[in-house]
Design a protein around this motif. Structure first.
Motif, PDB file in Angstrom:
ATOM      1  N   CYS A 128       2.713  12.069   1.302  1.00 53.04           N
ATOM      2  CA  CYS A 128       3.056  10.827   0.595  1.00 53.04           C
ATOM      3  C   CYS A 128       4.209  10.084   1.281  1.00 53.04           C
ATOM      4  O   CYS A 128       4.169   8.859   1.435  1.00 53.04           O
ATOM      5  CB  CYS A 128       3.430  11.142  -0.859  1.00 53.04           C
ATOM      6  N   ALA A 185      -1.778  10.463   4.253  1.00 46.19           N
ATOM      7  CA  ALA A 185      -1.698  10.295   2.805  1.00 46.19           C
ATOM      8  C   ALA A 185      -2.928  10.878   2.117  1.00 46.19           C
ATOM      9  O   ALA A 185      -2.832  11.458   1.026  1.00 46.19           O
ATOM     10  CB  ALA A 185      -1.553   8.811   2.459  1.00 46.19           C
ATOM     11  N   THR A 186      -4.080  10.721   2.759  1.00 46.45           N
ATOM     12  CA  THR A 186      -5.312  11.240   2.159  1.00 46.45           C
ATOM     13  C   THR A 186      -5.457  12.742   2.378  1.00 46.45           C
ATOM     14  O   THR A 186      -5.734  13.507   1.437  1.00 46.45           O
ATOM     15  CB  THR A 186      -6.534  10.515   2.757  1.00 46.45           C
ATOM     16  N   THR A 243       0.831  -1.207   0.000  1.00 47.09           N
ATOM     17  CA  THR A 243       0.000   0.000   0.000  1.00 47.09           C
ATOM     18  C   THR A 243       0.863   1.254   0.000  1.00 47.09           C
ATOM     19  O   THR A 243       0.570   2.239  -0.687  1.00 47.09           O
ATOM     20  CB  THR A 243      -0.927  -0.003   1.218  1.00 47.09           C
ATOM     21  N   GLY A 244       1.934   1.215   0.782  1.00 49.33           N
ATOM     22  CA  GLY A 244       2.805   2.387   0.826  1.00 49.33           C
ATOM     23  C   GLY A 244       3.540   2.609  -0.475  1.00 49.33           C
ATOM     24  O   GLY A 244       3.730   3.753  -0.925  1.00 49.33           O
ATOM     25  N   GLY A 253      -1.369  14.245   1.394  1.00 42.05           N
ATOM     26  CA  GLY A 253      -0.860  13.823   0.091  1.00 42.05           C
ATOM     27  C   GLY A 253      -1.840  14.041  -1.037  1.00 42.05           C
ATOM     28  O   GLY A 253      -1.468  14.508  -2.128  1.00 42.05           O
ATOM     29  N   ALA A 254      -3.100  13.686  -0.813  1.00 43.63           N
ATOM     30  CA  ALA A 254      -4.110  13.860  -1.864  1.00 43.63           C
ATOM     31  C   ALA A 254      -4.831  15.192  -1.771  1.00 43.63           C
ATOM     32  O   ALA A 254      -5.644  15.507  -2.650  1.00 43.63           O
ATOM     33  CB  ALA A 254      -5.124  12.718  -1.788  1.00 43.63           C
ATOM     34  N   ALA A 261       3.083   9.246  -6.843  1.00 44.00           N
ATOM     35  CA  ALA A 261       2.561  10.535  -6.369  1.00 44.00           C
ATOM     36  C   ALA A 261       3.649  11.325  -5.658  1.00 44.00           C
ATOM     37  O   ALA A 261       3.710  12.564  -5.774  1.00 44.00           O
ATOM     38  CB  ALA A 261       1.369  10.308  -5.438  1.00 44.00           C
ATOM     39  N   ALA A 262       4.536  10.626  -4.908  1.00 45.27           N
ATOM     40  CA  ALA A 262       5.618  11.335  -4.217  1.00 45.27           C
ATOM     41  C   ALA A 262       6.561  11.979  -5.218  1.00 45.27           C
ATOM     42  O   ALA A 262       6.973  13.145  -5.041  1.00 45.27           O
ATOM     43  CB  ALA A 262       6.374  10.352  -3.320  1.00 45.27           C
ATOM     44  N   LEU A 268       2.200   4.788  -3.348  1.00 50.81           N
ATOM     45  CA  LEU A 268       2.286   6.249  -3.259  1.00 50.81           C
ATOM     46  C   LEU A 268       3.573   6.800  -3.868  1.00 50.81           C
ATOM     47  O   LEU A 268       3.759   8.021  -3.898  1.00 50.81           O
ATOM     48  CB  LEU A 268       2.200   6.687  -1.790  1.00 50.81           C
ATOM     49  N   GLY A 279       2.975   8.525   4.362  1.00 45.38           N
ATOM     50  CA  GLY A 279       2.128   7.400   4.008  1.00 45.38           C
ATOM     51  C   GLY A 279       2.912   6.191   3.562  1.00 45.38           C
ATOM     52  O   GLY A 279       2.430   5.055   3.662  1.00 45.38           O
ATOM     53  N   ILE A 280       4.133   6.393   3.075  1.00 46.32           N
ATOM     54  CA  ILE A 280       5.008   5.271   2.695  1.00 46.32           C
ATOM     55  C   ILE A 280       5.764   4.737   3.908  1.00 46.32           C
ATOM     56  O   ILE A 280       5.890   3.516   4.112  1.00 46.32           O
ATOM     57  CB  ILE A 280       5.996   5.730   1.604  1.00 46.32           C
TER      58      ILE A 280
END
Length: 225
Positions: free
Chosen positions: A25, A61-62, A2-3, A65-66, A9-10, A6, A28-29
């Protein structure tokens, strides 16, 4: 896995100079990897800690990151936390290891440390017959700590028995083979330790008897009995 999803995106946020999104991001990783290492230990409470980290990772992350904002980030965090808790609710976890025992203290601290080293050598399988002798000497040390006045008398005993047992354990650890009379020697050492304990207790009993007689005579002299 899952990580790692990302990572694109990173890189995008890195080249776009979007620092807040890049931070979300990267966290989140990284946090799921930390959670996985905690879960690998398998100690009590690790599943709960890993679920919290997964929730924080999903939320950052959400939300960052998003760029979904704090409310959506919080919802995703709660979902990731609850899902991880449900997934690993039945995982077997071991109790945390007990804290290390404090080092011995007092006038017999050195003797106790040497005795612990002898027991450690015996426990590693070099000669299990050393353990009863070491335990008997340890009981002598317990009695001496309760009666510090007897330490001076027992110095010769400790010098002979503890020094001898320490040399024997060192030779055995180096690979020496016990001679035929080795078992008899160990029984003699153990018996001598038990005799010294009996002598120390007999002295205490005699001292108590004297104290009782002295107090009884004093009561009679003062007219209280």
């Amino acid at each position: 896995m899952t990580g790692l999803a990302l990572l694109p995106a990173a890189f995008f946020n890195l080249f776009a100079m979007r620092q807040t999104a890049l931070l979300g991001c990267l966290l989140g990783i990284a946090l799921p990897f930390v959670a996985a290492r905690i879960m690998k230990r398998g100690r009590r409470g690790d599943a709960r800690r890993a679920a919290v980290l997964m929730g924080v990772a999903a939320g950052l992350a959400t939300g960052l990151g998003a760029g979904a904002g704090p409310i959506i980030g919080l919802l995703f965090a709660l979902g990731a936390w609850g899902g991880t808790r449900l997934l690993y609710a039945e995982i077997p976890e071991a109790a945390p290891p007990p804290p290390p025992a404090p080092p011995p203290s007092g006038p017999l601290a050195d003797a106790r440390l040497r005795l612990q080293a002898i027991e450690a050598i015996a426990a590693r399988g070099h000669e299990p017959r050393l353990i009863p002798v070491a335990q008997a000497i340890g009981q002598v040390l317990d009695d001496l700590e309760a009666r510090p006045e007897g330490i001076a008398r027992a110095r010769r005993f400790l010098a002979v028995h503890l020094d001898g047992l320490e040399r024997i354990a060192t030779r055995l650890e180096a690979g020496a083979t016990p001679p035929p009379a080795f078992g008899v020697l160990l029984r003699d050492l153990e018996a001598a330790a038990r005799r010294l304990r009996a002598d120390l207790r007999a002295e205490e009993s005699a001292a108590l008897d004297i104290q009782v007689k002295v107090l009884a005579d004093r009561l009679r002299e003062e007219g209280y009995s």
